[in-house]
Design an enzyme around this catalytic site. Structure first.
Site, PDB file in Angstrom:
ATOM      1  N   LYS A 195       0.861  -1.190   0.034  1.00 20.19           N
ATOM      2  CA  LYS A 195       0.010  -0.182   0.177  1.00 20.19           C
ATOM      3  C   LYS A 195       0.853   1.454  -0.179  1.00 20.19           C
ATOM      4  O   LYS A 195       0.535   2.406  -0.572  1.00 20.19           O
ATOM      5  CB  LYS A 195      -1.001   0.019   1.416  1.00 20.19           C
ATOM      6  CG  LYS A 195      -2.163  -0.915   1.248  1.00 20.19           C
ATOM      7  CD  LYS A 195      -2.949  -0.825   2.318  1.00 20.19           C
ATOM      8  CE  LYS A 195      -4.232  -1.250   2.013  1.00 20.19           C
ATOM      9  NZ  LYS A 195      -5.235  -1.064   3.380  1.00 20.19           N
ATOM     10  N   ASP A 237     -10.204   3.484   2.332  1.00 20.80           N
ATOM     11  CA  ASP A 237     -10.347   2.823   3.519  1.00 20.80           C
ATOM     12  C   ASP A 237     -11.451   3.758   4.420  1.00 20.80           C
ATOM     13  O   ASP A 237     -11.782   3.300   5.002  1.00 20.80           O
ATOM     14  CB  ASP A 237      -8.816   2.475   3.949  1.00 20.80           C
ATOM     15  CG  ASP A 237      -8.401   1.139   3.496  1.00 20.80           C
ATOM     16  OD1 ASP A 237      -9.132   0.504   3.047  1.00 20.80           O
ATOM     17  OD2 ASP A 237      -7.110   1.076   3.560  1.00 20.80           O
TER      18      ASP A 237
END
Ligand code: ATR
Length: 296
Positions: free
Chosen positions: A81, A118
């Protein structure tokens, strides 16, 4: 056949995306995107792509996405990520701020944009499952200061929480997170010690667990909920198991509970919409299918 050739073969010329990670076998993303593809009757594919944690492997991924006409993008999970950031053509402001990308979208001109959904997923799940909670109504306590906490803290600050309390086992990480996300408008991020986690519940409207405590195979989260107001919501982003010890204890004393599956499902929506061109929502049927896939 290598993993790329296998993914291309599975896609059979249809538009596709995939979850990219190392390891990637346990990801639930194919179950949640597969549900939407079937529900929307879209002739597309969502697969898995194991990519080693090496810069050359990530460069190969970027080249593959750009050079494969029906590749629409991907999701990224551990450990990619952060490392993907310098390899992308564009990084959306929220992803830049969080410092991590979980969704890559190929734009019409063939360039790649990194996004972070997220925080969006966290907030949407919270709003769906604890609709009485409003950001402006009081302090929020967040446990943890890892990668997941960054997205949660950024989204709570952007949502207008007046005071954010942060505690982490390693206090310095919480201090660093607080410094990084304190807004310029006078609202506060208060950093406490891990030993103060229970007393800091007093007067809060929401408790969020972003640590790995309570996850299958990990120690339980040890916290005395007595100071937590009954009207407060409790959100545990752990989703294996769905009902963590924290949520069971909070539910038993009447607090509204939000489990981690909602965040997992909602974070997928913006990616799906960008890759396959259809707006989607989370349903109880999808929850049931993905929870069954989790063995939850
Ligand atoms: P994620 O990306 O899921 O947030 P992470 O970045 O590894 O994962 O963060 C894990 C979080 O759980 C951290 O806040 C970690 O605390 P430390 O910063 O002190 O490591 C927390 N955590 C993990 N095990 C813990 C334990 N036994 N007690 C308290 N906190 C723990």
């Amino acid at each position: 056949m290598n993993a790329y050739e296998q993914l291309v073969a599975e896609a059979q010329g249809r538009p596709f995306a995939a979850i990219v990670g190392w390891p990637v076998e346990h990801s639930r993303s194919p179950a949640l995107h597969g549900f939407w593809l079937r529900q929307q009757r879209i002739d597309g594919h969502y697969g898995r792509l194991p990519v080693e944690p090496k810069r050359a492997a990530l460069e190969e991924l970027v080249g593959f996405l750009k050079s494969t006409p029906n590749a629409r993008g991907c999701n990224l999970t551990l450990p990619h990520k952060i490392e993907i950031l310098p390899l992308l053509d564009h990084v959306a402001p929220v992803a830049k701020r969080i410092g991590a990308v979980n969704t890559v979208v190929k734009l019409p001109d063939g360039t790649l944009e990194g996004r972070n959904t997220d925080g969006f997923g966290f907030l949407e799940a919270l709003k769906y499952n604890a609709p009485h909670w409003t950001a402006a109504s009081g302090p929020v306590l967040v446990l943890g200061a890892g990668g997941a906490a960054r997205a949660v803290v950024a989204s709570l600050i952007d949502e207008g929480v007046p005071e954010l309390r942060l505690v982490n086992r390693t206090r310095q990480s919480a201090v660093d997170l607080g410094v990084a996300f304190t807004p310029a408008d006078g609202r506060r991020i208060v950093v406490g010690s891990w030993s103060e986690r229970s007393e800091l519940l007093a007067g809060t409207t929401l408790l969020v667990n972003t640590t790995s405590l309570g996850m299958k195979g990990q120690p339980a989260l040890d916290i005395d909920l007595a100071p937590l107001p009954r009207q407060a919501a409790v959100d545990d982003i752990v989703y294996v198991p769905l009902e963590t010890g924290l949520l069971a204890a909070a539910r038993a004393r009447g607090n509204r509970c939000v489990d981690g599956l909602g965040m997992l499902l909602h974070q997928g929506r913006p990616g799906f919409e960008a890759w396959f061109g259809r707006k989607v929502d989370v349903s109880t049927e999808q929850r049931r299918v993905v929870a069954a896939d989790l063995g939850a």
